[in-house]
Design an enzyme around this catalytic site. Structure first.
Site, PDB file in Angstrom:
ATOM      1  N   HIS A   1       0.798  -1.227   0.000  1.00 39.58           N
ATOM      2  CA  HIS A   1       0.000   0.000   0.000  1.00 39.58           C
ATOM      3  C   HIS A   1       0.830   1.277   0.000  1.00 39.58           C
ATOM      4  CE1 HIS A   1      -3.275  -2.602   2.132  1.00 39.58           C
ATOM      5  NE2 HIS A   1      -3.259  -2.799   0.834  1.00 39.58           N
TER       6      HIS A   1
HETATM    7  C1  LIG Z   1      -0.039  -7.514  -4.740  1.00 35.86           C
HETATM    8  C2  LIG Z   1      -0.962  -6.392  -4.326  1.00 35.86           C
HETATM    9  C3  LIG Z   1      -2.042  -6.691  -3.490  1.00 35.86           C
HETATM   10  C4  LIG Z   1      -2.901  -5.650  -3.096  1.00 35.86           C
HETATM   11  N1  LIG Z   1      -4.059  -5.972  -2.423  1.00 35.86           N
HETATM   12  C5  LIG Z   1      -4.981  -5.013  -2.212  1.00 35.86           C
HETATM   13  C6  LIG Z   1      -6.261  -5.345  -1.698  1.00 35.86           C
HETATM   14  O1  LIG Z   1      -6.586  -6.503  -1.466  1.00 35.86           O
HETATM   15  N2  LIG Z   1      -7.160  -4.333  -1.508  1.00 35.86           N
HETATM   16  C7  LIG Z   1      -6.843  -3.031  -1.766  1.00 35.86           C
HETATM   17  O2  LIG Z   1      -7.671  -2.148  -1.511  1.00 35.86           O
HETATM   18  N3  LIG Z   1      -5.621  -2.689  -2.254  1.00 35.86           N
HETATM   19  C8  LIG Z   1      -4.713  -3.658  -2.521  1.00 35.86           C
HETATM   20  N4  LIG Z   1      -3.519  -3.324  -3.100  1.00 35.86           N
HETATM   21  C9  LIG Z   1      -3.215  -1.901  -3.329  1.00 35.86           C
HETATM   22  C10 LIG Z   1      -4.001  -1.278  -4.480  1.00 35.86           C
HETATM   23  O3  LIG Z   1      -4.162  -2.183  -5.532  1.00 35.86           O
HETATM   24  C11 LIG Z   1      -3.265  -0.009  -4.924  1.00 35.86           C
HETATM   25  O4  LIG Z   1      -3.192   0.897  -3.833  1.00 35.86           O
HETATM   26  C12 LIG Z   1      -3.938   0.720  -6.080  1.00 35.86           C
HETATM   27  O5  LIG Z   1      -4.168  -0.155  -7.155  1.00 35.86           O
HETATM   28  C13 LIG Z   1      -3.056   1.902  -6.522  1.00 35.86           C
HETATM   29  O6  LIG Z   1      -3.632   2.514  -7.641  1.00 35.86           O
HETATM   30  P1  LIG Z   1      -2.808   3.602  -8.497  1.00 35.86           P
HETATM   31  O7  LIG Z   1      -3.729   4.050  -9.555  1.00 35.86           O
HETATM   32  O8  LIG Z   1      -2.229   4.593  -7.571  1.00 35.86           O
HETATM   33  O9  LIG Z   1      -1.571   2.796  -9.093  1.00 35.86           O
HETATM   34  P2  LIG Z   1      -1.549   1.514 -10.043  1.00 35.86           P
HETATM   35  O10 LIG Z   1      -2.861   0.787 -10.003  1.00 35.86           O
HETATM   36  O11 LIG Z   1      -0.333   0.742  -9.683  1.00 35.86           O
HETATM   37  O12 LIG Z   1      -1.437   2.127 -11.516  1.00 35.86           O
HETATM   38  C14 LIG Z   1      -0.301   2.757 -12.031  1.00 35.86           C
HETATM   39  C15 LIG Z   1      -0.288   2.421 -13.518  1.00 35.86           C
HETATM   40  O13 LIG Z   1       0.633   3.278 -14.156  1.00 35.86           O
HETATM   41  C16 LIG Z   1       1.410   2.513 -15.064  1.00 35.86           C
HETATM   42  N5  LIG Z   1       2.672   3.213 -15.228  1.00 35.86           N
HETATM   43  C17 LIG Z   1       3.625   3.459 -14.290  1.00 35.86           C
HETATM   44  N6  LIG Z   1       4.634   4.167 -14.813  1.00 35.86           N
HETATM   45  C18 LIG Z   1       4.326   4.376 -16.117  1.00 35.86           C
HETATM   46  C19 LIG Z   1       4.988   5.031 -17.182  1.00 35.86           C
HETATM   47  N7  LIG Z   1       6.176   5.648 -17.030  1.00 35.86           N
HETATM   48  N8  LIG Z   1       4.387   5.049 -18.402  1.00 35.86           N
HETATM   49  C20 LIG Z   1       3.174   4.460 -18.607  1.00 35.86           C
HETATM   50  N9  LIG Z   1       2.518   3.805 -17.613  1.00 35.86           N
HETATM   51  C21 LIG Z   1       3.080   3.771 -16.380  1.00 35.86           C
HETATM   52  C22 LIG Z   1       1.532   1.170 -14.376  1.00 35.86           C
HETATM   53  O14 LIG Z   1       1.917   0.145 -15.261  1.00 35.86           O
HETATM   54  C23 LIG Z   1       0.145   0.995 -13.789  1.00 35.86           C
HETATM   55  O15 LIG Z   1      -0.732   0.389 -14.708  1.00 35.86           O
HETATM   56  C24 LIG Z   1      -2.637  -4.318  -3.511  1.00 35.86           C
HETATM   57  C25 LIG Z   1      -1.548  -4.032  -4.337  1.00 35.86           C
HETATM   58  C26 LIG Z   1      -0.717  -5.064  -4.764  1.00 35.86           C
HETATM   59  C27 LIG Z   1       0.437  -4.742  -5.673  1.00 35.86           C
END
Ligand SMILES: Cc1cc2nc3c(=O)[nH]c(=O)nc-3n(C[C@H](O)[C@H](O)[C@H](O)COP(=O)(O)OP(=O)(O)OC[C@H]3O[C@@H](n4cnc5c(N)ncnc54)[C@H](O)[C@@H]3O)c2cc1C
Length: 535
Positions: free
Chosen positions: A460
């Site tokens: 997280h």
């Molecule tokens: C293994 C795991 C288990 C988890 N379990 C839970 C759970 O059970 N419940 C829960 O609530 N949360 C859980 N989480 C946390 C939750 O999924 C994340 O907090 C949330 O998805 C974050 O969203 P975000 O949009 O900030 O980032 P992300 O969903 O990580 O999205 C970022 C995106 O940007 C893309 N990206 C990055 N850099 C670049 C670039 N330079 N160019 C183009 N694209 C790029 C990435 O590939 C990705 O697709 C878990 C996370 C993981 C990894």
């Protein structure tokens, strides 16, 4: 030329792609470094750890963690449509109401619990039906687990026997107590942000989605963000945005992209000879995460998830979308106050009816169950900094777990509570013996050492482009980057403090609210931004 370019198709990026392209008059480009979410294991809930260290995972490692015996910890992050929501454990938790009131108290108008609750509800289709706390009819399906393992049921009973309350809804009136988690699943399959938000919008002629493109920089004209450059295959390209560029690359990718683009602490940019656009000292600072410690028990009865991939359960899944393959592994849990003075629970429990060690990367042919006490309001802060000016190099992650001694003290108390629950009668018929840490570990010092040896991330990370008004803030309360025009950050990185719970639903809420802020149109540059820009 597009109106909006969104970088990153993760939890936040998918929401924005959907909500912004609802208006047919705007043109939206969504850029994602990973590929399409076609891997079958993304959609079968129990299989999520099989996605670790594959092409769907950035597979980061921290630097050597000085409080954790210099171990370099593995940090999976989704690199695929849906981002981390395509590889996560699907637990639907919002955190504590006070978390958001805390954001508002820090000067972030519009982010109190009362302000954000409508956005949680808007995104949600609660299968139990709508209520004061829950929405129905939204894109993100929130379901009860279809098949709860008997070990998980025994865990909840054991917690009640140990004196804790039963809680059937951690996202309702109160967070405290123990129960079975609700999950982001639809019809026994994962409901990622790509399933919920992106897929229904993909056919729109005004939304273009490019996968396999790695954003390498944001280009500016007079402090206005105007274009994104990216690597695609062997070549590189640029696309221009008429209105805004919205960075949704997550808590690691977003600060990295800002730094590569010349937005960040001037000393770091100089070190890598990156031309300065704006000195913003907070970019990459304020990293917060939830550390977790595993306790593992050998199970006397052959009922754990070890059976999940056997033929009967595979057939049950194929025919009925039910059975152990629908498990999210972390099926049950709870929230506990360690200090009677604390206004919020400090430890969250995750219970899995399986042998969960080293992120599930180790397969052990034995029936077991695992407890994961998790520190949800850490005082320690880490950093994301550049390793080099090459956009394809992963940045340096210093989680700094337990650098504030308070955190290890609370974690030790969490281990003790796990032990209490582990000894309660409801689990007695399953308990063969405690494998880790083992009965010989009984003192606070023993628990401290154990925690240092086995602590891992609960996945997280947040806070590295935090929202606020102070000198370390990166975005304002409308998520516009301070001192720049045409640029927002919208993802887990903007959270000023980590919510007390899993972070997917909070990230989706952030993006729902951001979509409304953006659709209101370009806001005038504020006085405080002018002051920051002049600094
Ligand atoms: C293994 C795991 C288990 C988890 N379990 C839970 C759970 O059970 N419940 C829960 O609530 N949360 C859980 N989480 C946390 C939750 O999924 C994340 O907090 C949330 O998805 C974050 O969203 P975000 O949009 O900030 O980032 P992300 O969903 O990580 O999205 C970022 C995106 O940007 C893309 N990206 C990055 N850099 C670049 C670039 N330079 N160019 C183009 N694209 C790029 C990435 O590939 C990705 O697709 C878990 C996370 C993981 C990894």
């Amino acid at each position: 030329m597009y109106d909006y370019i969104i970088v990153g198709a993760g939890s936040a990026g998918c929401v924005l792609a959907n909500r912004l392209s609802e208006d047919p008059s705007v043109r939206v480009l969504l850029l994602e470094a990973g590929g399409p979410d076609s891997n079958r294991q993304i959609h079968i809930p129990v299989a999520f750890s099989k996605l670790f260290q594959t092409g769907c995972d950035w597979a980061y490692y921290t630097e050597a963690e000085s409080q954790l015996q210099d171990r370099k910890l593995y940090w999976p992050r989704g690199k695929v449509l849906g981002g981390s929501s395509s590889i996560n454990a699907m637990i639907y938790i919002r955190g504590n109401a006070r978390d958001y009131d805390g954001w508002s108290d820090l000067g972030n108008a519009g982010w109190s619990y009362a302000d954000v609750l409508p956005y949680f509800k808007k995104s949600q289709n609660q299968e139990r039906g709508p209520s004061e706390y829950h929405g129905a009819g939204g894109p993100l399906n929130v379901a009860d687990l279809r098949c709860v393992n008997p070990l998980t049921q025994a865990f909840v009973e054991a917690a009640v026997e140990a004196g804790f309350a039963r809680n059937p809804d951690f996202n309702g009136a109160t967070q405290e107590g123990f129960g079975v988690y609700q999950v982001t699943q639809r019809n026994g399959q994962r409901c990622s942000a790509a399933d919920a938000f992106l897929r229904p919008a993909m056919h729109r002629p005004n939304l273009k989605v490019l996968t396999g493109v790695h954003a390498s920089g944001i280009l500016f004209s007079n402090k206005r963000a105007v274009a994104v450059s990216f690597h695609q295959g062997e070549g590189s390209r640029q696309e221009r945005a008429e209105r805004e560029i919205i960075v949704c690359a997550g808590a690691i990718g977003s600060p990295q992209l800002l730094l590569l683009s010349g937005v960040g602490p001037v000393s770091q940019l100089r070190q890598f000879s990156i031309p300065l656009v704006l000195d913003l000292p907070g970019v990459g600072a304020n990293l917060q995460d939830h550390p977790s410690v595993g306790l593992i028990y050998q199970c006397r009865e052959p009922v754990s998830l070890l059976n999940a991939e056997k033929l009967p359960s595979t057939l049950r899944y194929l025919c009925f979308k039910n059975g152990p393959l629908t498990s999210n592994v972390g099926e049950g849990g709870g929230f506990v106050k360690i200090s009677s003075k604390s206004p919020v629970p400090e430890i969250q429990f995750h219970f899995g009816p399986g042998y969960f060690k080293n992120h599930g990367l180790e397969t052990i042919n034995d029936h077991a169950y695992s407890f994961g006490p998790t520190l949800i309001h850490p005082h320690s802060r880490g950093t994301i900094t550049l390793r080099s000016s090459n956009p394809l190099d992963s940045p340096r992650i210093c989680a700094n777990y337990f650098s504030d001694p308070h955190d290890l003290d609370v974690m030790v108390e969490g281990i003790k509570v796990s032990r209490e629950i582990g000894k309660a009668p409801a689990l007695a018929k399953y308990r063969e013996r405690e494998l880790f840490p083992g009965e010989d570990v009984q003192t606070a010092d023993g628990f401290r050492n154990y925690a240092k040896t086995v602590t891992e991330t609960l996945y997280h990370p947040v806070g590295t482009c935090k929202m606020g008004k102070d000198s370390r803030a990166v975005v304002d309360s409308e998520l516009r980057v301070h001192g720049l025009d045409g640029l927002r950050v919208v993802d887990a990185s903007i959270m000023p403090t980590v919510p007390g719970g899993n972070t997917n639903a909070p990230t989706i809420m952030v993006a729902e609210k951001a979509a409304d802020l953006i659709r209101r149109g370009p806001a005038p540059i504020k006085q405080e931004e002018k002051i920051l820009a002049a600094r």
